[in-house]
Design a protein around this motif. Structure first.
Motif, PDB file in Angstrom:
ATOM      1  N   ARG A  27       0.833  -1.199   0.000  1.00  0.00           N
ATOM      2  CA  ARG A  27       0.000   0.000   0.000  1.00  0.00           C
ATOM      3  C   ARG A  27       0.872   1.256   0.000  1.00  0.00           C
ATOM      4  N   LEU A  28       0.264   2.372  -0.355  1.00  0.00           N
ATOM      5  CA  LEU A  28       0.907   3.673  -0.161  1.00  0.00           C
ATOM      6  C   LEU A  28       1.216   3.882   1.316  1.00  0.00           C
ATOM      7  N   GLN A  29       2.259   4.623   1.592  1.00  0.00           N
ATOM      8  CA  GLN A  29       2.602   4.954   2.973  1.00  0.00           C
ATOM      9  C   GLN A  29       2.243   6.427   3.221  1.00  0.00           C
ATOM     10  N   PRO A  30       1.054   6.689   3.755  1.00  0.00           N
ATOM     11  CA  PRO A  30       0.611   8.089   3.906  1.00  0.00           C
ATOM     12  C   PRO A  30       1.502   8.899   4.830  1.00  0.00           C
ATOM     13  N   GLU A  31       2.242   8.217   5.703  1.00  0.00           N
ATOM     14  CA  GLU A  31       3.141   8.937   6.602  1.00  0.00           C
ATOM     15  C   GLU A  31       4.482   9.268   5.946  1.00  0.00           C
ATOM     16  N   GLY A  32       4.670   8.852   4.709  1.00  0.00           N
ATOM     17  CA  GLY A  32       5.925   9.122   4.017  1.00  0.00           C
ATOM     18  C   GLY A  32       6.159  10.613   3.832  1.00  0.00           C
ATOM     19  N   ALA A 123      13.924   5.392  -0.416  1.00  0.00           N
ATOM     20  CA  ALA A 123      12.623   4.718  -0.521  1.00  0.00           C
ATOM     21  C   ALA A 123      11.998   4.472   0.841  1.00  0.00           C
ATOM     22  N   ALA A 124      12.822   4.304   1.878  1.00  0.00           N
ATOM     23  CA  ALA A 124      12.296   4.033   3.216  1.00  0.00           C
ATOM     24  C   ALA A 124      11.474   5.196   3.747  1.00  0.00           C
ATOM     25  N   ARG A 125      11.696   6.388   3.216  1.00  0.00           N
ATOM     26  CA  ARG A 125      10.968   7.572   3.687  1.00  0.00           C
ATOM     27  C   ARG A 125       9.886   8.004   2.693  1.00  0.00           C
ATOM     28  N   ALA A 126       9.666   7.221   1.655  1.00  0.00           N
ATOM     29  CA  ALA A 126       8.750   7.631   0.592  1.00  0.00           C
ATOM     30  C   ALA A 126       7.336   7.121   0.828  1.00  0.00           C
ATOM     31  N   ALA A 147      11.545  -3.265  -5.867  1.00  0.00           N
ATOM     32  CA  ALA A 147      10.124  -3.356  -5.516  1.00  0.00           C
ATOM     33  C   ALA A 147       9.876  -4.441  -4.471  1.00  0.00           C
ATOM     34  N   ALA A 148      10.696  -5.486  -4.495  1.00  0.00           N
ATOM     35  CA  ALA A 148      10.535  -6.562  -3.512  1.00  0.00           C
ATOM     36  C   ALA A 148      11.029  -6.147  -2.127  1.00  0.00           C
ATOM     37  N   ARG A 149      11.853  -5.071  -2.065  1.00  0.00           N
ATOM     38  CA  ARG A 149      12.426  -4.654  -0.785  1.00  0.00           C
ATOM     39  C   ARG A 149      11.683  -3.493  -0.135  1.00  0.00           C
ATOM     40  N   VAL A 150      11.118  -2.597  -0.938  1.00  0.00           N
ATOM     41  CA  VAL A 150      10.578  -1.362  -0.369  1.00  0.00           C
ATOM     42  C   VAL A 150       9.316  -1.628   0.429  1.00  0.00           C
ATOM     43  N   ARG A 151       9.013  -0.709   1.331  1.00  0.00           N
ATOM     44  CA  ARG A 151       7.847  -0.862   2.211  1.00  0.00           C
ATOM     45  C   ARG A 151       6.677   0.003   1.781  1.00  0.00           C
TER      46      ARG A 151
END
Length: 480
Positions: A27-32, A123-126, A147-151
């Protein structure tokens, strides 16, 4: 030309629906903190569909946009030629991004064992990661690994073709099958879009907090190349393949070449394009198109505005039909680097004639040095070594004769990939992969049977001396 569509228009939404591919189901990370656009294959800020999507998503989420481009030393045949073309363009992008108020970060990883987690930290902050959809040059494979690694959600957007690659859901097998389909979609796809920056800027505090060692490109200059040479020397790459000094990277040089072509050879393109000795007879835009530094749509619109209708149609058939067919092939056929991509008749024909005697046999080293017995083939190879491209007519003969002078078709395919991917500024491209496959029978039909090739189309390199000024081409690119 119609008025440009606003970035928020239904037209743009419809185009993006065909160009966008989800790379994971996170999912999208709204807190990014931001939307991240990872620039890979589409190395430009204008007419960039991935950047358009990233801008729209950043605005929808009320977040800023960060553009990141990295250059590592471990891609296939990493060398000074390819590195220089990317780095000099990045310096131009950095200047243009600053003028537009965009945040563009470029990181040059010099050592193979260097920092390989820059993208992961960004990417961890996106909230969302957007990248380029591109089937060759290792882009798709790199994107899948990330893509397999990002959250957060990660998507790829096709910006290579004029017509969205998603408009064709299966592999097209020849120019004749895709040409009428493209004709119905071309004019719509060429309608311009009014690009704009995102509505939310990256704050100074956010910029300062980004954990990226941004490479200083302020002193990089193609014409005063001491700074560039110093950067290249520090990189663990192949220094035996030098930059092509006659081909200037970046959109400014690409547009200068485009305008020179439109005012010159485009006016009588059909008569001039087939003569390899005519150095100005073709567009020679393939390096910039390959690296995504110039949009094919911009090229097509410029040609339509400035050239005679009949000449423009011939040029657009080369620019669009064959280029879009190549993109479709490499996107829809996972075997685009192997003989498994060939039609059954071509593979069976090559297998049947695998034991036929060859006129001559050369290994990779001899081909690479342009050390065959034929002066015209050697001239084509020397053009590749010196300029990073081969005239389209000569490239067909160049590829066919590697097949004729190799021990097996499999060996010929491997040799052509090394020659193309190591030395060509337009190598590792869907069009060059498709061009190599054409030499083995792809996109073609059976012809009269001959030794070695069987019913795969034969081209006589000796007959070229009757077709164009082959001696003039030899003189230009002959032995030093």
């Amino acid at each position: 030309m119609p008025a440009p569509h606003p970035l928020d228009s239904p037209f743009v939404a419809d185009q993006l629906a065909l160009r966008l591919v989800a790379l994971n189901d996170v999912r999208l990370q709204p807190e990014g903190d931001y939307v991240l656009y990872w620039m890979q294959a589409t190395q430009r800020l204008d007419e960039n569909w991935a950047l358009r999507h990233a801008t729209l998503e950043a605005d929808r989420l009320a977040k800023p946009l960060v553009i990141y481009q990295g250059l590592n030393p471990h891609y296939e045949h990493a060398n000074d030629r390819i590195h220089a073309f990317v780095i000099v363009n990045a310096a131009e992008l950095a200047r243009r991004a600053e003028a537009l108020g965009l945040t563009y970060l470029f990181h040059l990883r010099e050592r193979i064992a260097g920092d390989n987690r820059v993208l992961d930290r960004l990417a961890a902050r996106a909230a969302l990661v957007v990248t380029d959809a591109y089937p060759t040059a290792g882009v798709a494979e790199r994107s899948a690994r990330v893509a397999a690694r990002v959250r957060c959600r990660m998507v790829a957007v096709d910006g290579h073709g004029v017509v969205p690659v998603g408009a064709f859901t299966k592999e097209e097998y020849a120019a004749r099958t895709i040409r009428p389909k493209l004709a119905r979609l071309r004019d719509l796809a060429l309608e311009p879009v009014a690009d704009r920056p995102p509505r939310h800027a990256v704050s100074p505090s956010l910029r300062a907090s980004l954990d990226v060692d941004v490479t200083d490109l302020s002193r990089v200059d193609w014409h005063e190349h001491a700074a560039l040479d110093a950067l290249l020397a520090r990189c663990e790459i192949d220094h035996a393949v030098p930059p092509v000094r006659s081909v200037v990277p970046g959109a400014t040089a690409a547009r200068a070449r485009l305008h020179a072509f439109c005012d010159g050879a485009l006016q009588d393109y059909e008569a001039r394009r087939g003569d390899p000795a005519d150095d100005e007879g073709s567009s020679r835009l393939s390096p910039w198109l390959h690296f995504g530094q110039l949009s094919a749509a911009e090229v097509a619109r410029a040609a339509r505005e400035r050239g005679p209708a009949a000449q423009v149609e011939k040029f657009l058939d080369e620019l669009l039909t064959w280029r879009e067919l190549s993109l479709n092939f490499c996107t829809r056929n996972p075997h685009f680097r192997t003989l498994d991509a060939l039609p059954a008749w071509a593979r069976e024909s090559l297998d049947r004639h695998a034991g036929d005697p060859r006129e001559a046999l050369y290994d990779l080293e001899a081909f690479e040095r342009a050390a065959t017995h034929h002066p015209l083939w050697n001239a084509a190879q020397r053009e590749l070594l010196a300029r990073g491209t081969i005239h389209n007519v000569m490239r067909m003969y160049w590829g066919k004769y590697v097949l004729l002078w190799s021990r097996t078709a499999e060996e010929a395919m491997r040799i052509l990939h090394v020659l193309n991917n190591r030395w060509a500024l337009d190598g590792r491209d869907p069009s060059s992969h498709a061009g190599i496959q054409w030499c083995f029978g792809k996109f073609d039909r059976p012809w009269a049977r001959r030794p070695v090739l069987g019913t795969v189309r034969y081209l006589s390199i000796d007959l070229t001396y009757r077709k164009f000024d082959a001696r003039g081409y030899e003189r230009r690119w002959g032995a030093p």
